[in-house]
Design an enzyme around this catalytic site. Sequence first.
Site, PDB file in Angstrom:
ATOM      1  N   GLY A 167      41.272  34.669  49.367  1.00 18.46           N
ATOM      2  CA  GLY A 167      41.959  35.667  49.981  1.00 18.46           C
ATOM      3  C   GLY A 167      42.447  36.562  49.197  1.00 18.46           C
ATOM      4  O   GLY A 167      42.574  37.953  49.625  1.00 18.46           O
ATOM      5  N   ASP A 168      43.115  36.076  48.240  1.00 22.99           N
ATOM      6  CA  ASP A 168      43.843  37.053  47.220  1.00 22.99           C
ATOM      7  C   ASP A 168      42.747  37.840  46.322  1.00 22.99           C
ATOM      8  O   ASP A 168      43.130  39.345  46.383  1.00 22.99           O
ATOM      9  CB  ASP A 168      44.699  36.522  46.064  1.00 22.99           C
ATOM     10  CG  ASP A 168      46.100  35.845  46.717  1.00 22.99           C
ATOM     11  OD1 ASP A 168      46.557  36.426  47.479  1.00 22.99           O
ATOM     12  OD2 ASP A 168      46.631  34.899  45.823  1.00 22.99           O
ATOM     13  N   MET A 169      41.748  37.433  46.209  1.00 24.45           N
ATOM     14  CA  MET A 169      40.657  38.155  45.188  1.00 24.45           C
ATOM     15  C   MET A 169      40.000  39.080  46.289  1.00 24.45           C
ATOM     16  O   MET A 169      39.978  40.407  45.995  1.00 24.45           O
ATOM     17  CB  MET A 169      39.715  37.492  44.698  1.00 24.45           C
ATOM     18  CG  MET A 169      38.759  38.108  43.921  1.00 24.45           C
ATOM     19  SD  MET A 169      38.365  37.268  42.410  1.00 24.45           S
ATOM     20  CE  MET A 169      37.159  38.225  41.868  1.00 24.45           C
TER      21      MET A 169
END
Lengths: 398, 382
Positions: A167-169
Amino acid sequence: MTLPLDGVRVVDLTRMFAGPCATAVLADLGAEVVKVEEPRIGDPTRRNLPLWGEESAYFMSLNRGKRSVTLDLKSPTGAAAVRELIATCDVLVENYRPGVMARLGLDHETLAAAHPRLVYCSLSGFGATGPLRDKISFDLVNQAMAGTIDLTGDPEDRPVRIGVPVGDMAGGLYVAIAALAGLRARDRTGRGSWIDLSLHDVLISLLAGVAQRYLSTGEVPTRTGSRDRDVAPQGCYRASDGWLVLSAVTDTHWCALAGALDLPADDERFADARSRKRHESELDALLATGLGERTVARWTADLTAAGVPAAPVLSLPDALGSALVAGGGIAFDAEHPTVGPMRNLASPLVLDGHRAGVGATSPVHGADTEDVLRELGYDEAALADLADAGVIRGVAWS
Amino acid sequence: MVSATAGPLDGLRVVEVGTHRAGAFAGAILADLGAEVVKVEPPLPADDGPATDRLVFDRGKRSVAVDLDRPQGRDVLARLVARGDVLLDELAPAELSRLGLDGARLVHCSISPFGPAPAADVPATHPGCEDLLVQALSGNMDLTGEAGGPPFELGIPLGDLGAGVYAAIGVLGALVGGAAEIDGAGGSGTRVEIAKLDVAVALLSYMAVGWFADGEVPTRVGTGHSTIFPYNAFRARDGEVVVAPFTSRFWRNFATAIGREDLTHLDSYRHFAGRLENKDALTAIFTPILAQRTVADWLAAFAAADVPCGPVLTVAGALELDHTVERGLTPSFVDGDGTRVRTAGSPFRFRFADGTTYVPQVTRPPRVGEHTESLLAGGRTA
């Protein structure tokens, strides 16, 4: 070699993972990224374990190729300095919770009035609008609420989180796209822009195929183990000493697999890929028996020789050490100013034969404060005043 | 919300050829941002994915159907490339050269599963299983699953989709950096190459560098995290709920919300490191408590107590969430047969300095070859 974003300046007001990932991509492409950090602790991930020397491996992985400037944005002189810095930049990236930039007097409307060419990228868990705008987000929460946890794991068992920080990446990568698209538009029209991106929206967008399956058919896709949703056999199987993946959904691959496993080739249940899917549990039982008899290495060699797509499930060290990954050159050695020799991952992008990001190291906290402020016209006396007031990180603190 | 403003990629001409899920996803991202994307495909496209895929991966594009095994077909492709700014493909070098596409003077992005590796190192493959092989060979699968249980493929095909995302980055980076578009003065072009395996390896990020630093091998931990706790799902009475109360403040809030404020007074749990070290003991305490109430009850209790939390939603739950719908992430278009189709939208929302906004509008995917004639006629006069 000249990089595409040579001459582009980015002011980076991000911390943690997603925001730093975005600006690392811009740095890989040649932008000058000035990361503004709080003077005492800086980006909180500077303390994430494990440490390498005095630096955090986590921080080093996400901040390669940037400059670090300390500024206390809550102080009037720090706020003034960051405004002067922003005036010299093409792109601003921030990942504060919605509302924080406005409290700092750095919201888009204020800045756009003074800098109409600025490309201003905001990244937050759920975006600047909508009922969840103020919800605290972590990769875990975003994965849960975008369906990716429910989609991962064994259908007979509890779901699991995708083990890598997807999700972050993905959020970071979409910010990079937004910044680049914003720059292209600015170069053609003269207008800067504000882009409000959310990790939730990005993950929803990445549901792509499974989302469409639900929206078009009403079927609610859930986790499948590692099996394909429509055809078989394709998935992850246990060999005598570990796990391998294979795919034999085309008739050619299926015949080759049946040959390698000594399965009857004329079984009507397994006549084509969709029929094999209908009889998947019987098929999987047969495959499990056969595949359990040899090692992963032996099966992947035999199946590859037979033309069947197959691969071992590699651990992180085995993956990074494999001929395929190591030969591609995505991992590189570099000399960090305080850590000394270290190893890092570069970008998957290869531009005109050169891999982006190779050789770049992360900055020591505040390493570029004085240089960057001098470039803005601060003299020694002014720098000393800022250090005395705690607005920038003084030498005595380290 | 209708945006009349041109997209940030207005006027950009993209040609897609020989693409599967990864290249098509890159094309879809560029189309969402306002580019004109022409998909060059065979008159009878291969059936290598679910029928619904075209609705989301090819929406908003144009389609030119040509047989590239014939010289006339290759001429058509050459004409489209000559009027394009960007070429996107998932073709092997030999195939590019057969099609006359090597050395093309535009931004040319090729996606491959494994990059230019020696044949002996490369598995047999086909487009439908590349993502699975890439996840296995990158270490991503080994990190996904319960400790001691089997590894799992990631629930979304990140090798494919991530490669598409990086392709969009590489292409736009090259364009911003001055690789001229057709309305500018001639440019030299930029070659962008992306291996799906590298994209999956990049996802290892801090886990890879952590291993470089201390040699500790990361393993799979269910919904949890190897260096953060609590940061995982618990089973409530009717479903799963995730919590992430790992900072001191959130930890106190969480312990209080589950009626175990007493835990916060014990030395062994006072600090982050102690809670991480004792995660098995704490999990054994939390599990029966969390199982007593429903997901909705816990979410209300955690929200009131300021604990980071969320429900584990299905794809349907995620798409139908008020927030998702209100953010415009499930837009719809009218398909060729008149039916209204909802789709997973684009996350980009632009507000330009003059106050105009741009939100990607979705339009239906083309029928195979729908624009062959119009584009070829236009191509002659362009």
